[in-house]
Design a protein around this motif. Structure first.
Motif, PDB file in Angstrom:
ATOM      1  N   LYS A  34       0.842  -1.196   0.000  1.00 13.05           N
ATOM      2  CA  LYS A  34       0.000   0.000   0.000  1.00 13.05           C
ATOM      3  C   LYS A  34       0.879   1.249   0.000  1.00 13.05           C
ATOM      4  O   LYS A  34       2.041   1.207   0.408  1.00 13.05           O
ATOM      5  N   ASP A  35       0.288   2.331  -0.468  1.00 14.45           N
ATOM      6  CA  ASP A  35       0.935   3.647  -0.402  1.00 14.45           C
ATOM      7  C   ASP A  35       2.291   3.683  -1.114  1.00 14.45           C
ATOM      8  O   ASP A  35       3.205   4.413  -0.719  1.00 14.45           O
ATOM      9  N   LEU A  36       2.440   2.859  -2.158  1.00 13.11           N
ATOM     10  CA  LEU A  36       3.671   2.918  -2.950  1.00 13.11           C
ATOM     11  C   LEU A  36       3.597   4.113  -3.896  1.00 13.11           C
ATOM     12  O   LEU A  36       2.511   4.538  -4.309  1.00 13.11           O
ATOM     13  N   VAL A  37       4.741   4.637  -4.240  1.00 13.54           N
ATOM     14  CA  VAL A  37       4.818   5.792  -5.139  1.00 13.54           C
ATOM     15  C   VAL A  37       5.319   5.331  -6.505  1.00 13.54           C
ATOM     16  O   VAL A  37       6.342   4.645  -6.608  1.00 13.54           O
ATOM     17  N   ALA A  38       4.612   5.712  -7.549  1.00 19.44           N
ATOM     18  CA  ALA A  38       5.001   5.320  -8.903  1.00 19.44           C
ATOM     19  C   ALA A  38       6.234   6.074  -9.352  1.00 19.44           C
ATOM     20  O   ALA A  38       6.278   7.317  -9.256  1.00 19.44           O
ATOM     21  N   PRO A  39       7.245   5.380  -9.844  1.00 23.30           N
ATOM     22  CA  PRO A  39       8.404   6.071 -10.421  1.00 23.30           C
ATOM     23  C   PRO A  39       7.974   6.921 -11.614  1.00 23.30           C
ATOM     24  O   PRO A  39       6.996   6.601 -12.309  1.00 23.30           O
ATOM     25  N   LEU A  40       8.676   7.988 -11.864  1.00 26.87           N
ATOM     26  CA  LEU A  40       8.310   8.913 -12.921  1.00 26.87           C
ATOM     27  C   LEU A  40       8.318   8.266 -14.300  1.00 26.87           C
ATOM     28  O   LEU A  40       7.566   8.673 -15.198  1.00 26.87           O
ATOM     29  N   ASP A  41       9.188   7.264 -14.493  1.00 28.91           N
ATOM     30  CA  ASP A  41       9.304   6.644 -15.811  1.00 28.91           C
ATOM     31  C   ASP A  41       8.457   5.382 -15.953  1.00 28.91           C
ATOM     32  O   ASP A  41       8.599   4.639 -16.924  1.00 28.91           O
ATOM     33  N   ALA A  42       7.558   5.116 -14.994  1.00 31.88           N
ATOM     34  CA  ALA A  42       6.748   3.901 -15.046  1.00 31.88           C
ATOM     35  C   ALA A  42       5.448   4.136 -15.815  1.00 31.88           C
ATOM     36  O   ALA A  42       4.860   5.221 -15.772  1.00 31.88           O
ATOM     37  N   GLU A  43       5.000   3.094 -16.524  1.00 30.54           N
ATOM     38  CA  GLU A  43       3.668   3.102 -17.123  1.00 30.54           C
ATOM     39  C   GLU A  43       2.673   2.786 -16.020  1.00 30.54           C
ATOM     40  O   GLU A  43       2.762   1.721 -15.385  1.00 30.54           O
ATOM     41  N   VAL A  44       1.753   3.688 -15.766  1.00 27.97           N
ATOM     42  CA  VAL A  44       0.822   3.527 -14.650  1.00 27.97           C
ATOM     43  C   VAL A  44      -0.491   2.923 -15.137  1.00 27.97           C
ATOM     44  O   VAL A  44      -1.095   3.399 -16.102  1.00 27.97           O
ATOM     45  N   ILE A  45      -0.910   1.850 -14.445  1.00 25.03           N
ATOM     46  CA  ILE A  45      -2.184   1.197 -14.731  1.00 25.03           C
ATOM     47  C   ILE A  45      -3.077   1.360 -13.506  1.00 25.03           C
ATOM     48  O   ILE A  45      -2.731   0.885 -12.416  1.00 25.03           O
ATOM     49  N   ASP A  46      -4.186   2.039 -13.670  1.00 28.03           N
ATOM     50  CA  ASP A  46      -5.127   2.236 -12.575  1.00 28.03           C
ATOM     51  C   ASP A  46      -6.134   1.088 -12.595  1.00 28.03           C
ATOM     52  O   ASP A  46      -6.982   1.015 -13.491  1.00 28.03           O
TER      53      ASP A  46
END
Length: 386
Positions: A34-46
């Motif tokens: 929980k509460d992990l932060v996405a790296p700026l260069d990651a493809e984010v899947i909601d």
């Protein structure tokens, strides 16, 4: 990198993480929680609250060995001229471009343990592979993963028509014992040749294959439906001190207490089918529940193509409908399957360091008949998105 957020993450290690996140890098799971932060260069899947699971695993099938919609030309699962063919390797008979592979990963099945059928007493070597790819060599998780053997009606039926042994259960057991004794003798001769090279036996591909069983590198994978056949399989495994898995285990519920004492996992199924032969007369979806309650580790199989691989979660769901606990039903097609076949270091759960095989569902795949796969990720690559 891929970052999955806002999912209901079923790790299959005993933890369900609401609004959970998963970070994937270089094909592996890097972080879960929980509460992990996405790296700026990651493809984010909601995931938007969807159910997030490890990719499903079928611990016993014949994916790619019998191609869809093809007769003899695509039938490569049984070499029905010799009851002893341990040297055959599934990887040489699988077509990964068959449509059944795509249908499997679209349905959330990311790993298949596949290999020869049950025509022969010893059929050959199974492989554990990913369901996405164009070249088998690049899809392998473990090869060989097991040695297929068969008891009961199938070998009898095949060789009775050829008027050769085995045509009885006695002969099936005897042929298996004889083959294992020959392999044991072959290994002993090779051991003696370490001191005296002149005693080295002539190379025997069949014996080399069986040596992997005797050295406990791989287990026997025993096709056994009826209770007496299951006991014969266990008896022979004990005689030669080799490992074994019990595949199909149709009458396992009748001997659940004995199987619990044996401590071997049961790969149950295919149950979503008719009683096509006498040894299936006690076929029931109650089997996983009864075995599980007795303390037996249970996996569920489609035996694809008997049941198409994408219906694996439906089979687990029907076992749940018959009383198997919901989480146990999910384990039966994830971590239990991986542990029984010995590939749980790679797949079966959402844990740091494991292969990034992740499936996101719109709803519960074992409870909702209209559940749709939202996304399938294999080795950290999005291979399907609805």
């Amino acid at each position: 990198m891929i970052f999955i957020k806002n999912g209901k993450v079923f790790t299959m290690t005993g933890e369900v993480i609401e609004n959970g996140s998963i970070l994937i890098k270089d094909g592996k799971i890097l972080e879960v929680g929980k509460d992990l932060v996405a790296p700026l260069d990651a493809e984010v899947i909601d995931a938007e609250g969807r159910m997030v699971l490890p990719g499903f695993i079928d611990a016993h099938c014949h994916l790619g060995m019998w191609e869809e919609g093809i007769g003899f030309e695509g039938s490569d699962g049984n070499e029905m001229v010799d009851p002893v063919t341990p040297h055959l390797r599934a990887i040489d008979g699988i077509n990964p471009m068959d449509i059944s592979f795509k249908e499997a990963y679209m349905g959330g099945v990311t790993t298949a343990v596949t290999g020869p059928g049950s025509a022969n007493v010893i059929g050959g070597m199974f492989v554990a592979l990913k369901t996405y790819g164009r070249r088998i060599d690049d899809m392998i998780i473990k090869e060989p993963v097991a040695m297929k053997i068969a008891f009961g009606e199938n070998p009898k039926r095949v060789y009775e028509s050829q008027k050769k042994s085995p045509i009885t259960r006695m002969a099936t057991a005897a042929i298996l014992r004889e083959s294992l004794f020959k392999a044991k003798n072959y290994l002993e001769k090779k051991e003696l040749a370490n001191e005296d090279p002149s005693k080295m036996p002539e190379y025997d591909m069949k014996m080399e294959a069986l040596a992997k069983v005797l050295n406990r590198e791989i287990p026997l994978k025993a096709h056994a439906h009826r209770a007496d056949d299951i006991f014969t399989a266990l008896r022979i495994a004990k005689e030669f001190d080799v490992d074994i898995t019990l595949d199909h285990c149709t009458e396992g519920h009748l001997i659940a207490d004995y199987l619990a004492e044996e401590g071997k996992g049961a790969i149950v199924g295919p149950t979503l089918s008719n009683r096509s032969k006498f040894e299936l007369k006690n076929l029931t979806f109650d089997t996983p529940k009864i075995l599980g309650e007795a303390g037996v580790k249970v996996a569920i199989t489609t035996d694809s193509p008997v049941i198409p691989l994408q219906y694996l979660p439906i089979c687990a769901g029907l076992a749940h409908k018959s009383g198997l606990d919901e989480m146990e039903a999910l384990k039966a097609i994830t971590i239990n399957a991986a542990e029984i076949v010995g590939i749980d270091d790679r797949v079966g759960s959402i844990e740091i360091g494991k292969d990034a095989d992740i499936v996101i569902f719109d709803s519960n795949p074992i409870k909702d008949i209209d559940c749709k796969t939202y996304m399938t990720i294999i080795n950290g690559e999005i291979v399907y998105k609805n």
